[in-house]
Enzyme design. Sequence first.
Site, PDB file in Angstrom:
ATOM      1  N   ASN A   1      59.901  30.279  71.839  1.00  0.00           N
ATOM      2  CA  ASN A   1      61.363  30.144  71.815  1.00  0.00           C
ATOM      3  C   ASN A   1      62.065  31.500  71.815  1.00  0.00           C
ATOM      4  O   ASN A   1      63.264  31.580  71.582  1.00  0.00           O
ATOM      5  CB  ASN A   1      61.814  29.313  70.604  1.00  0.00           C
ATOM      6  CG  ASN A   1      61.482  29.992  69.265  1.00  0.00           C
ATOM      7  OD1 ASN A   1      60.911  31.076  69.243  1.00  0.00           O
ATOM      8  ND2 ASN A   1      61.827  29.355  68.169  1.00  0.00           N
TER       9      ASN A   1
ATOM     10  N   GLU B   1      64.297  33.762  64.321  1.00  0.00           N
ATOM     11  CA  GLU B   1      64.465  32.584  65.172  1.00  0.00           C
ATOM     12  C   GLU B   1      65.763  32.684  65.976  1.00  0.00           C
ATOM     13  O   GLU B   1      66.643  33.495  65.655  1.00  0.00           O
ATOM     14  CB  GLU B   1      64.489  31.328  64.285  1.00  0.00           C
ATOM     15  CG  GLU B   1      63.213  31.091  63.487  1.00  0.00           C
ATOM     16  CD  GLU B   1      62.075  30.491  64.326  1.00  0.00           C
ATOM     17  OE1 GLU B   1      62.030  30.715  65.545  1.00  0.00           O
ATOM     18  OE2 GLU B   1      61.212  29.818  63.731  1.00  0.00           O
TER      19      GLU B   1
ATOM     20  N   HIS C   1      61.355  34.024  69.727  1.00  0.00           N
ATOM     21  CA  HIS C   1      61.455  34.730  68.454  1.00  0.00           C
ATOM     22  C   HIS C   1      60.563  35.973  68.435  1.00  0.00           C
ATOM     23  O   HIS C   1      59.538  36.031  69.109  1.00  0.00           O
ATOM     24  CB  HIS C   1      61.220  33.810  67.236  1.00  0.00           C
ATOM     25  CG  HIS C   1      59.834  33.388  66.951  1.00  0.00           C
ATOM     26  ND1 HIS C   1      59.488  32.088  66.678  1.00  0.00           N
ATOM     27  CD2 HIS C   1      58.666  34.087  66.851  1.00  0.00           C
ATOM     28  CE1 HIS C   1      58.199  32.011  66.423  1.00  0.00           C
ATOM     29  NE2 HIS C   1      57.679  33.212  66.519  1.00  0.00           N
TER      30      HIS C   1
ATOM     31  N   ASP D   1      56.005  40.166  58.952  1.00  0.00           N
ATOM     32  CA  ASP D   1      56.461  38.976  58.227  1.00  0.00           C
ATOM     33  C   ASP D   1      55.375  38.398  57.318  1.00  0.00           C
ATOM     34  O   ASP D   1      54.212  38.812  57.375  1.00  0.00           O
ATOM     35  CB  ASP D   1      56.968  37.892  59.208  1.00  0.00           C
ATOM     36  CG  ASP D   1      56.101  37.767  60.461  1.00  0.00           C
ATOM     37  OD1 ASP D   1      54.913  38.162  60.415  1.00  0.00           O
ATOM     38  OD2 ASP D   1      56.592  37.263  61.478  1.00  0.00           O
TER      39      ASP D   1
END
Length: 233
Positions: free
Chosen positions: A136, A143, A138, A67
Amino acid sequence: MKWETLPDYDALSERAARILLGTIRENPRAVLGLPTGRTPIGMYQRVVQECSREYHCFSEVSTFNLDEYVGIPRTHPGSYFTFMQQNLFQHVDLDPANAHIPDGMAADLNAECARYDREIADAGGLQLTFLGLGSNGHIAFNEPGTPFTARTRVIELTQSTRDANASFFPDGVVPSRAITMGIATILESRRIVLLASGANKRAAIERLRSGEVTEEFPASSLHKHSDVTVLIA
Ligand code: GLP
């Protein structure tokens, strides 16, 4: 999914570095998917120690980062381009032409995402991809709620992800968007190694261990893959 619990962060980094170095020794033309974040820093340090320029470890290797932030130049201290230069690329003999990172400044971001997936395919696909884990759940910047069929694309970062990465942006201006390799692209990697270290990852690891598969928890997509190793410390 294979689970390995290491005694501490150093041991996790050592184990991950062994896997990376073993892969490129066996296949000097390996195509790797590479992560950023705090977790893989120890792995990169060990790879660099072992693989100084004279060993030509990376001379034929290709890498694709997971990313990159949108809207900051590559030279920005918080960019993943800068992170990779500092932690790996400038220390090994990887050909800059073979070190791929999405261009978060591209005029046409959707075209850039499609181009990135094409480049991975043209390189023969990813052989081995390392992933970090967001608290979380990801993976890369996928996400919660991301379809498992998603390809490389532009995403809005959640506030919790921006907060978690704020320390990389001392000016306090954390980008709100990023280009991320999609879950479908990641799942096409022939082997995947997930790295998770520290108390703030424990809840996410337990959820992954539960075996539940849901798009609300992106890392659970890895249960659909046949060669995933999870390294925990
Ligand atoms: C960022 C990266 C992810 C990484 C995550 C965890 O969000 N885009 O690829 O896995 O951070 O980072 P850390 O290893 O610092 O906990």
